[in-house]
Every structure is written in structure tokens, then in C-alpha cells.
Design an enzyme around this catalytic site. Sequence first.
Site, PDB file in Angstrom:
ATOM      1  N   CYS A 221      86.494  36.510  36.916  1.00  0.00           N
ATOM      2  CA  CYS A 221      85.792  37.742  37.303  1.00  0.00           C
ATOM      3  C   CYS A 221      86.649  38.558  38.282  1.00  0.00           C
ATOM      4  CB  CYS A 221      84.409  37.417  37.857  1.00  0.00           C
ATOM      5  SG  CYS A 221      83.311  38.863  37.901  1.00  0.00           S
TER       6      CYS A 221
ATOM      7  N   HIS B 298      82.379  35.246  33.179  1.00  0.00           N
ATOM      8  CA  HIS B 298      82.164  33.997  33.919  1.00  0.00           C
ATOM      9  C   HIS B 298      82.105  32.830  32.932  1.00  0.00           C
ATOM     10  CE1 HIS B 298      81.272  35.465  38.024  1.00  0.00           C
ATOM     11  NE2 HIS B 298      80.838  36.551  37.398  1.00  0.00           N
TER      12      HIS B 298
ATOM     13  N   GLU C 187      81.871  29.749  33.567  1.00  0.00           N
ATOM     14  CA  GLU C 187      80.921  28.751  34.055  1.00  0.00           C
ATOM     15  C   GLU C 187      79.474  29.122  33.751  1.00  0.00           C
ATOM     16  OE1 GLU C 187      81.055  31.726  37.444  1.00  0.00           O
ATOM     17  OE2 GLU C 187      82.406  31.014  35.866  1.00  0.00           O
TER      18      GLU C 187
END
Length: 204
Positions: free
Chosen positions: A79, A184, A186
Site C-alpha cells: 500500500c 493489501h 493480507e
Amino acid sequence: MIAIIDYGAGNLKNVQHALKTIGISSRITDQPSDLEEAEGIILPGVGAFGEAMKRLRESGFDHKIIQQAEAGKPLLGICLGMQLLFEKSYEYGEHEGLGLIPGEIVPFEGAVKVPHMGWNQLELNGHFESDPIQKQIGEGEYVYFVHSLYARPADDKDVLFTTTYGETFTSAVKRENVTGMQFHPEKSSNTGMQLLKNFGGIVS
């Protein structure tokens, strides 16, 4: 072991939890010297570019990140962390970045709503078809974004993935051992986990 940089501007626990889920060892650190012992580095980030760079400089992480990346250590920016890899950003003025990838960070133009937030698709660059970072990633897979600016690399050969949001923008980059993901991973379900696993494979 992968070092996750703690400079007060990132979702560190989420990244560490994702790595743990796929069996990759990591450590959150606020000590630049720890990067020397790590096998790979993750630079996360949320917030404003200028403030993030200020924190990196004040903590001494800026020089250490550049040093380790130039020595060939795998580095992943996530990011805002991806944006910091570039030479400059035009977010609230003009700010100098780490300069590891030639290019700049610019705001979205036109009638699109910002921030660009939510799920969107990856468009693959055939240049990286055999690269391990793209292993088991298919055309059109969805990942999760939250950002108001995007990267404009100076060299198209550094573009790993693109995404369309009003215009086609660079959503991931790779230049030798340095990788950046605007989204992102994750928070991006199976696709994100696979990308983190691919990065872990490069590290090991």
C-alpha cells in the site's frame, strides 16, 4: 525470518498474522539494525506519504532500507509502503521517496470516487509470466484496495500488475529484488495469501 518494519504507519499485526497463517516466520521491529539479520523485509504503510517518509528518516530506516535493497535482499512494499519505494509523490505537495524504483506517485484524475476502496481485479503483465512472484496468480483475480494515489513507473518493465479504475493504473511493481503491491495482500483472501507465499518463496 522476514522483518516487518514498524515506523508507526502500518497494519503490522495483520501482515504478521497473514504470514503466520501460511507458515512464514516474521518479526515486527522498530530497529533499523534488525534489517541486516533478516532474510527479507516488508515495508507496510497507511496514511500520508510525506509524514511516512519523515518517520522513516527520523528513525534511520530510510538509509537502511536502501542499503539492504541495493545489496539484493528481497523487499516488499505494501500500500503506502509500495508508494514509498518511488522517487517522489505529489500527495499534499511534493515529497521525495526512497528512490528504489524510478517514477512518481500521482492522484487519480477524472470522475472516479476517491479513495479507490474495495475489491478490484488484477491484470497480469506477460513480462513477469515466469517470475516466482506471479506463481499461481491468474488473470482477473480480485484483491483489496484502499488508496487515493497510484504509482506511475518511469519504466513499463517494472509494472507487475495493472488494475482498471476509471483508467488503467499500476497496482504492483517489481524491479529485481524489490516488489511493491498497492493493494493489501493480507486482506485479499486466497489471492493475497498466494502472493505473500510467493514472496516468502523468494526470501527463502
